[in-house]
Design an enzyme around this catalytic site. Structure first.
Site, PDB file in Angstrom:
ATOM      1  CE  LYS A  74     -55.241  -5.230   9.884  1.00  0.00           C
ATOM      2  NZ  LYS A  74     -56.453  -6.188  10.380  1.00  0.00           N
TER       3      LYS A  74
ATOM      4  CG  ASP B 134     -68.164   3.774  20.740  1.00  0.00           C
ATOM      5  OD1 ASP B 134     -67.613   4.846  20.445  1.00  0.00           O
ATOM      6  OD2 ASP B 134     -68.169   2.826  19.696  1.00  0.00           O
TER       7      ASP B 134
ATOM      8  CB  SER C   8     -55.361  -4.222  14.618  1.00  0.00           C
ATOM      9  OG  SER C   8     -56.169  -5.471  14.274  1.00  0.00           O
TER      10      SER C   8
END
Length: 483
Positions: free
Chosen positions: A338, A324, A313
């Site tokens: 999740k 990224d 999460s």
């Protein structure tokens, strides 16, 4: 987790815990322009009347309605839930970092009480309770078919009072009896230290309301005597928590956070679609801009993020953003997977619905729902192999699918009946294999991957074993007759 978009409704949750009142539901359906499901509503009232008139014992209206609401929500996905007064209060206190009990997050699966995650440095964690354990008995009370709230109440109690849990574990043929002592649970969200080679070590165990400010304070302390040579951010076995805290943590390390996308959400309603930048309006909750005066080295120091199957999460949001934006390298194991956001919608002063409203995407547009984030460097938990063999999002019943990738990753793809390969170690301690490899990576030395497990499909069948298989019954555990 709360956010600007949902602040009027309550907390927005992506971590670690229905329906609606009939009149409100009818109104909502009518307002959306959809036809009312009259036949289904009539069926609901018929069942309600049948139970009231014919059930062997009288059941009050409040209990029937609460049960109907709970079932309506819990059958949507594993993370949506109806929060009665006790559950709502527990959710609020857990995000503040202090509550009473054993330090264990539980859920319901197939009528059993299942451990979702033990909280670090609590009675449950110190006693060796693991994610995936099935609690089959609390003291002398079998848990088969018990309501989850009732099981939680049984595990609560005065600090220093004893309790005995009987659990079943996938790699153990016999039940384990664990004796614990209840305590006031104070979850230490952030801890840090300097390692011998000049590397700063920062661990986040859970994303709480004070996680961001605590992290900022400890980063300043780490650099008080000079900028560290490198930094390791440890998110292993961090089950998540508040979205605002995740945005603040990621923003601390990004060079221009106010202009940098940390995470975006996609859902059916306009409020469920949002792009979260690393700016104070998205992460500061009455704390002021706690990232404003961070030392400059925090933005540029060489950095590794440690993740594993227990990183879920909010942990995955931070890891995905730093990966990224190429701010840090990820090392460890594929994460939990999740990739959904839950909003806490109050129904009354002391009850609420925790409802999944959207999926989140990393800055590059990746959905990690039921697939997880793959580290840049796959390294086992220990030199002998993986220690944490936990269920993943894809193993949970009724989990949301990944709208981009049908290749879901389940823990059941591996042989979880093998005995543990190594003993539990302390994250950040001298026996922490993955931390050692992170230090090697930062120093430009070769890294060791450790022994890698093989998927069941890649392993040739072995001969028969004499291990006695067990099965769980309503009265306890007994030998299985299955071959």
């Amino acid at each position: 987790m709360s956010t600007r978009k949902y602040r009027g409704f309550g907390l927005v949750s992506i971590g670690a815990v229905a329906g609606i009142l009939l009149s409100a539901g009818v109104t909502a359906v009518a307002q959306r322009g959809s036809p009312l499901p009259l036949d289904e509503l009539r069926q609901l009232t018929n069942v309600f009347g049948a139970i009231k008139d014919n059930y062997v014992e009288p059941v009050d209206d409040k209990t029937l309605i609460q049960n109907a609401i709970s079932g309506m929500v819990s059958n949507l996905d594993p993370h949506s839930a109806y929060l009665d007064a006790d559950a709502f209060r527990d959710m609020q206190t857990a995000t503040q970092g202090e509550f009473g009990g054993l330090g264990i997050e539980v859920g319901a699966e197939d009528g059993f009480v299942k451990v979702i995650s033990p909280i670090e440095d609590t009675p449950a964690a110190r006693a060796g309770i693991l994610a995936g354990d099935l609690i089959i008995k609390i003291d002398d009370t079998p848990t088969k078919g018990i309501q989850l709230n009732d099981a939680v109440k049984l595990m609560r109690g005065a600090p220093k009072s004893p309790i005995t849990l009987t659990i079943m574990r996938a790699d153990q043929p016999q039940p384990l009896v664990v004796k614990l002592v209840r305590d006031i649970i104070k979850v230490r969200s952030v801890r840090s230290k300097m390692l011998d080679d000049g590397t700063a070590y920062l661990r986040i165990a859970q994303f709480q309301e004070k996680t961001g400010p605590d992290m900022a304070r400890q980063l300043r302390e780490l650099g008080a005597k000079g900028a560290p040579k490198s930094l390791v951010l440890d998110l292993r076995n961090d089950p998540g928590g508040l979205l605002t805290s995740a945005i603040g943590v990621a923003g601390a390390f990004l060079p221009n956070p106010q202009d940098t996308l940390v995470v975006s959400t996609e859902g059916r309603t306009p409020d469920a679609r949002h792009k979260y930048m690393g700016k104070p309006s998205e992460y500061a909750r009455g704390e002021g801009d706690y990232l404003a005066d961070l030392p400059a080295w925090v933005k540029t120091v060489p950095m590794v993020v440690l993740v594993n199957v227990g990183s879920a999460s909010a942990s995955e949001i931070v890891a995905g953003a730093l990966q990224d934006h190429k701010r840090a390298k990820l090392l460890g194991n594929r994460t939990f997977g999740k990739g959904s956001v839950q909003v806490i919608l109050p129904l009354s002063q002391d009850t609420a619905v925790k409802l999944t409203t959207s999926r989140y995407l990393t800055p590059a547009g990746r959905s990690i729902q039921a697939t997880g984030i793959v580290p840049d460097y796959i390294v086992a938990d220990t030199a002998k192999g993986d220690l944490f063999r936990l269920p993943r999002e894809a193993d949970l019943q009724r989990h949301l699918s990944n709208q981009q990738d049908s290749n879901e990753i389940k823990s059941s793809a591996f042989d979880t009946n093998e005995p543990p390969v190594a003993k539990i170690f302390e994250f950040g301690g001298k026996d922490d294999f993955q931390l050692q490899q992170a230090q090697n990576l930062l120093a430009g030395r070769p890294i060791e991957k450790g022994e890698q497990r093989q998927a069941k499909a890649d392993v040739k069948p072995a001969g028969k074993t004499d291990t006695q298989r067990m099965k769980i019954t309503p009265s306890g555990v007994e030998p299985s007759k299955a071959k």
